[in-house]
Design a protein around this motif. Sequence first.
Motif, short mmCIF file in Angstrom:
data_model
loop_
_atom_site.label_atom_id
_atom_site.label_comp_id
_atom_site.label_asym_id
_atom_site.label_seq_id
_atom_site.Cartn_x
_atom_site.Cartn_y
_atom_site.Cartn_z
N HIS A 1 0.82 -1.22 0.00
CA HIS A 1 0.00 0.00 0.00
C HIS A 1 0.85 1.26 0.00
N GLY A 2 0.21 2.37 -0.36
CA GLY A 2 0.86 3.67 -0.38
C GLY A 2 0.71 4.40 0.95
N GLY A 3 1.13 5.68 0.95
CA GLY A 3 1.06 6.50 2.16
C GLY A 3 2.41 7.01 2.60
N ASN A 4 3.34 7.16 1.63
CA ASN A 4 4.66 7.70 1.92
C ASN A 4 5.47 6.85 2.89
N ASN A 5 5.11 5.55 3.03
CA ASN A 5 5.72 4.67 4.02
C ASN A 5 5.54 5.20 5.44
N GLN A 6 4.53 6.08 5.59
CA GLN A 6 4.22 6.66 6.90
C GLN A 6 2.80 6.32 7.36
N THR A 7 1.88 6.21 6.39
CA THR A 7 0.49 5.97 6.71
C THR A 7 -0.06 4.88 5.78
N GLY A 8 -1.35 4.57 5.93
CA GLY A 8 -2.00 3.63 5.04
C GLY A 8 -2.16 2.25 5.65
N SER A 9 -2.79 1.36 4.88
CA SER A 9 -3.05 0.02 5.39
C SER A 9 -3.30 -0.95 4.25
N SER A 10 -3.38 -2.21 4.61
CA SER A 10 -3.65 -3.27 3.64
C SER A 10 -5.04 -3.17 3.05
N PHE A 11 -5.90 -2.34 3.62
CA PHE A 11 -7.27 -2.21 3.12
C PHE A 11 -7.36 -1.24 1.93
N GLU A 12 -6.25 -0.63 1.55
CA GLU A 12 -6.27 0.41 0.52
C GLU A 12 -6.95 -0.06 -0.77
N ILE A 13 -6.59 -1.24 -1.24
CA ILE A 13 -7.25 -1.81 -2.42
C ILE A 13 -7.70 -3.22 -2.07
N PRO A 14 -8.99 -3.43 -1.80
CA PRO A 14 -9.48 -4.79 -1.54
C PRO A 14 -9.29 -5.66 -2.78
N GLY A 15 -9.16 -6.95 -2.56
CA GLY A 15 -8.88 -7.85 -3.68
C GLY A 15 -10.07 -8.54 -4.28
N ASN A 16 -11.29 -8.25 -3.77
CA ASN A 16 -12.47 -9.00 -4.20
C ASN A 16 -12.66 -9.00 -5.71
N ASP A 17 -12.60 -7.83 -6.34
CA ASP A 17 -12.84 -7.74 -7.78
C ASP A 17 -11.78 -8.48 -8.57
N MET A 18 -10.53 -8.30 -8.21
CA MET A 18 -9.45 -8.93 -8.96
C MET A 18 -9.49 -10.45 -8.84
N VAL A 19 -9.84 -10.95 -7.65
CA VAL A 19 -9.93 -12.39 -7.47
C VAL A 19 -11.01 -12.97 -8.38
N LYS A 20 -12.17 -12.29 -8.45
CA LYS A 20 -13.27 -12.80 -9.26
C LYS A 20 -13.02 -12.62 -10.76
N LYS A 21 -12.53 -11.46 -11.15
CA LYS A 21 -12.40 -11.15 -12.57
C LYS A 21 -11.12 -11.70 -13.19
N ASP A 22 -10.06 -11.78 -12.39
CA ASP A 22 -8.75 -12.10 -12.95
C ASP A 22 -8.23 -13.47 -12.55
N GLY A 23 -8.99 -14.19 -11.71
CA GLY A 23 -8.59 -15.54 -11.36
C GLY A 23 -7.30 -15.63 -10.59
N ILE A 24 -7.06 -14.67 -9.68
CA ILE A 24 -5.80 -14.62 -8.94
C ILE A 24 -6.05 -14.90 -7.46
N VAL A 25 -4.98 -15.10 -6.73
CA VAL A 25 -4.98 -15.01 -5.27
C VAL A 25 -4.29 -13.69 -4.94
N TYR A 26 -4.93 -12.89 -4.10
CA TYR A 26 -4.46 -11.53 -3.83
C TYR A 26 -4.04 -11.40 -2.38
N VAL A 27 -2.86 -10.81 -2.17
CA VAL A 27 -2.31 -10.63 -0.83
C VAL A 27 -1.96 -9.16 -0.65
N SER A 28 -2.49 -8.54 0.40
CA SER A 28 -2.19 -7.13 0.69
C SER A 28 -1.47 -7.06 2.03
N VAL A 29 -0.32 -6.39 2.04
CA VAL A 29 0.63 -6.51 3.14
C VAL A 29 0.65 -5.25 4.02
#
Length: 561
Positions: A141-169
Amino acid sequence: MRKRVFACALSAAMALSLFGCSQSTKNEPTKEQEEVTDTLIRSTKFGDVKGVDQEGVDVFYGVPYGKEPVGDLRWKAPEDPESWKETLDCTEKEEVVMQTTTVTDEEGNSSVQVIGTTNALTMDIYTTKEAEKAPVVVFVHGGNNQTGSSFEIPGNDMVKKDGIVYVSVNYRLGLLGFNNLPALLDEENNTGNFTMLDLAKSLQWVRDNIENFGGDSNNVTVTGFSAGGRDVMAMLISPTFKGLFDKAIAYSGGMTIADSEDSANMIAKTMAPLVVEDGKAEDEAAAKEFLLTDSEEVKEYLYGLDAERVINLFPNAGIRMAKFPHLYNDGVVLPKGGFENATYVNDVPLIMVTGSEEFSMFGLFDPSIDSMKDPDASRKFINYYGGEFYRTFNTQLSAEKMGEYKSNMYLCQINYGDSNSGCKIDTFGAFHGIFVPLISTANNYAGLYDFSEPTFAQLSTIYHEYLKSFVETGVPTSKTSGVEWTAWKQDGKDTLVMDSQDGKAVVEVKNVFKTNAEIIAEIEADPLDSEDKASIIANILNGRWFSKDLDEHFNTPSLWN
């Protein structure tokens, strides 16, 4: 030039729920219920985890990939988490990592507060019951390495549309993630780039565990947005990340390295008031000198500080490295020479993405603009030139510098929403993050614009096709567009441009390259009032990731002093 126009026929996909839940029952579960429950429990090297079904997407929140970095581990390389015996409940969102946020009270008064937890080394995993050997996308995730979280971009759409496993750190933020004061380092603990060590740890966890979530551990694409995109670009030259990923995507990233010595000096200067406050030095000059010494006393002092006081030291840096130094050229995680003449130890297929007006969110709300002679003209000046510098920094100037890169690089510029687009987004244009609504209907930008607009929905379909193809094969293709996204070549400089004109979605490949010297020449010739221009250059465009050439040309004082 290859170009094609598309009728705007698609309506936007419905946003996916982020908070699925299941009801408990006192009755004995049926065989079918047992099978469903079993798919929500997956194994890791350290213990089992239980996720939640969100309309067909199984989500596991807050899965530990490292031990909480507290006590003696505050500024150390991450360690494995402690194993657990009982199944770990990962059905609800974890607390954000410790960071600052601005809070406004009922009377309109704003204050900066520290929120979050030091339990930073966790990740969210999105998969499906059917996933098997699926491509894996890991997001920083973004946030200048100061702020932000793994929730910035949920993976629901990509998992369904793109057939991937998505990991947000998640990872350590601010001075807890980047601190290279001498007392913290020794032969064993020899880098201040602790956040980068966290990210390497998370990628190793993915290699070791993602098969149990339906992912292919041998097909991992690391992606990141903004600071996360810069972290991804840094991974390409970092020996720490060798062999940990197979492809990369940098959204609004670019190449940025901080000088280790300058960084230590700036950190010591910023922390000096704490030292005086705690009675360790008589004044800030002596406190700075104290902090720059390599002594056990300094180390004990730093480890004894409350984490909240450490996090609260640096305000939001606003894409200025001097305002929060990180990504140090320590010769360990990152080479001493930075990106200049770098060896790309992780030479993998790469996509770089930018919006055409990325500076709008950073420059247009500076309070000094209203006092300028022509505020409206000044805003146009800031938006255009800041956008020109930032978009080229994010993609083209990086590609030009990467002359020794052997793998294919693919550049993308999103013009949708900018001042020349057929679908303009008021004030913000093709802003920093314009790509996010393309890949996730759940996002932080819904209030800016109606992204269900048909041509944007069509562009979203096309980008998902390119993304799906790239993470599967390393080559981005789209049947819907029919446009071949050609790789960047130094003598061709091809960029995929996405826009809307005359009520239709437009995708084309063309050369949109511009040098910093050309942008500076335009600034020199611009008819904006000279005083307004000088103020913007010295106080708004200065010291940014992209402004080194601009600052040198106009002799703007360094923010590092």
